[in-house]
Design a protein around this motif. Sequence first.
Motif, mmCIF file in Angstrom:
data_model
loop_
_atom_site.group_PDB
_atom_site.id
_atom_site.type_symbol
_atom_site.label_atom_id
_atom_site.label_comp_id
_atom_site.label_asym_id
_atom_site.label_seq_id
_atom_site.Cartn_x
_atom_site.Cartn_y
_atom_site.Cartn_z
ATOM 1 N N ALA A 164 0.830 -1.211 0.000
ATOM 2 C CA ALA A 164 0.000 0.000 0.000
ATOM 3 C C ALA A 164 0.863 1.259 0.000
ATOM 4 C CB ALA A 164 -0.932 -0.010 1.207
ATOM 5 N N VAL A 165 1.892 1.290 0.834
ATOM 6 C CA VAL A 165 2.753 2.478 0.910
ATOM 7 C C VAL A 165 3.520 2.665 -0.394
ATOM 8 C CG1 VAL A 165 4.786 3.449 2.050
ATOM 9 C CG2 VAL A 165 2.945 2.482 3.415
ATOM 10 N N LEU A 166 4.123 1.588 -0.905
ATOM 11 C CA LEU A 166 4.896 1.711 -2.138
ATOM 12 C C LEU A 166 3.999 2.005 -3.341
ATOM 13 C CD1 LEU A 166 7.567 -1.101 -1.706
ATOM 14 C CD2 LEU A 166 7.880 1.354 -1.503
ATOM 15 N N GLY A 167 2.789 1.460 -3.365
ATOM 16 C CA GLY A 167 1.865 1.719 -4.470
ATOM 17 C C GLY A 167 1.442 3.167 -4.537
ATOM 18 N N THR A 168 1.077 3.733 -3.399
ATOM 19 C CA THR A 168 0.662 5.140 -3.401
ATOM 20 C C THR A 168 1.847 6.062 -3.638
ATOM 21 O OG1 THR A 168 0.780 5.160 -0.981
ATOM 22 C CG2 THR A 168 -1.395 4.812 -1.973
ATOM 23 N N ALA A 169 3.038 5.674 -3.177
ATOM 24 C CA ALA A 169 4.235 6.480 -3.445
ATOM 25 C C ALA A 169 4.594 6.427 -4.922
ATOM 26 C CB ALA A 169 5.402 5.992 -2.593
ATOM 27 N N LEU A 190 10.516 2.793 7.069
ATOM 28 C CA LEU A 190 10.166 3.258 5.727
ATOM 29 C C LEU A 190 10.683 4.664 5.476
ATOM 30 C CD1 LEU A 190 6.544 1.861 5.386
ATOM 31 C CD2 LEU A 190 8.662 0.915 4.459
ATOM 32 N N GLY A 191 10.703 5.484 6.505
ATOM 33 C CA GLY A 191 11.272 6.824 6.395
ATOM 34 C C GLY A 191 10.249 7.875 6.023
ATOM 35 N N PRO A 192 10.505 9.124 6.441
ATOM 36 C CA PRO A 192 9.556 10.205 6.193
ATOM 37 C C PRO A 192 9.379 10.529 4.713
ATOM 38 C CG PRO A 192 11.488 11.008 7.387
ATOM 39 C CD PRO A 192 11.626 9.536 7.261
ATOM 40 N N ALA A 193 10.432 10.400 3.907
ATOM 41 C CA ALA A 193 10.309 10.745 2.480
ATOM 42 C C ALA A 193 9.334 9.804 1.773
ATOM 43 C CB ALA A 193 11.678 10.689 1.808
ATOM 44 N N LEU A 194 9.472 8.512 2.012
ATOM 45 C CA LEU A 194 8.585 7.537 1.370
ATOM 46 C C LEU A 194 7.155 7.682 1.891
ATOM 47 C CD1 LEU A 194 8.378 5.173 -0.597
ATOM 48 C CD2 LEU A 194 8.951 3.648 1.287
#
Length: 181
Positions: free
Chosen positions: A42-47, A155-159
């Motif tokens: 979900a995080v990588l998809g929206t990013a 995951l970090g703030p940027a991602l």
Amino acid sequence: MDGELFPERVAWRPGPVITGHVVRLMEGYSREVRVGQPVLVAVLGTAAVVRVVLALFASMLRAGAGAGARRKWKELRKGPEFLVTPLRLRDGSGVLCEMEIHGHLPQSALEPADHVQVTVRSQKDAGLAPRVERIVNLTTGQLLTPRTPTLWSHLGPALLLQAAVGLLLIGALVAWLALAG
């Protein structure tokens, strides 16, 4: 009796509060935080939505897209490591208790023979000693709370910012399509 041939039995007390004297802080080792695949997808998809929009914008300007240092799926899936330090203390009734401290503490925070009050919680894996949530060193008057890395810090703030902007873009696109259709 010889302590090496016949070691003293160690108990895992469920707590929640154990008061006693520090016997020994054992050698620490690292353990990995598990990262759930659905959350990561979900995080990588929206990013990725933001990355695509930025790449399109950069190609229109002919400036070239600066991708930066992206971490690979395998690296993100692995999860952060944290320090686990086994702690042994003798409680008020003379029982030797073992528990795990997750995260870093100042080197001089606990010394053998310090009188401590420890708040523990059982771990999900029943084969592991209880986890220390809080230590009150009654000898020095210090309150110690070990902190471990989380999925979000890994995951970090940027991602995470990219994922939030991507989620907003997807929401705006869905709202626009709903109003247009």
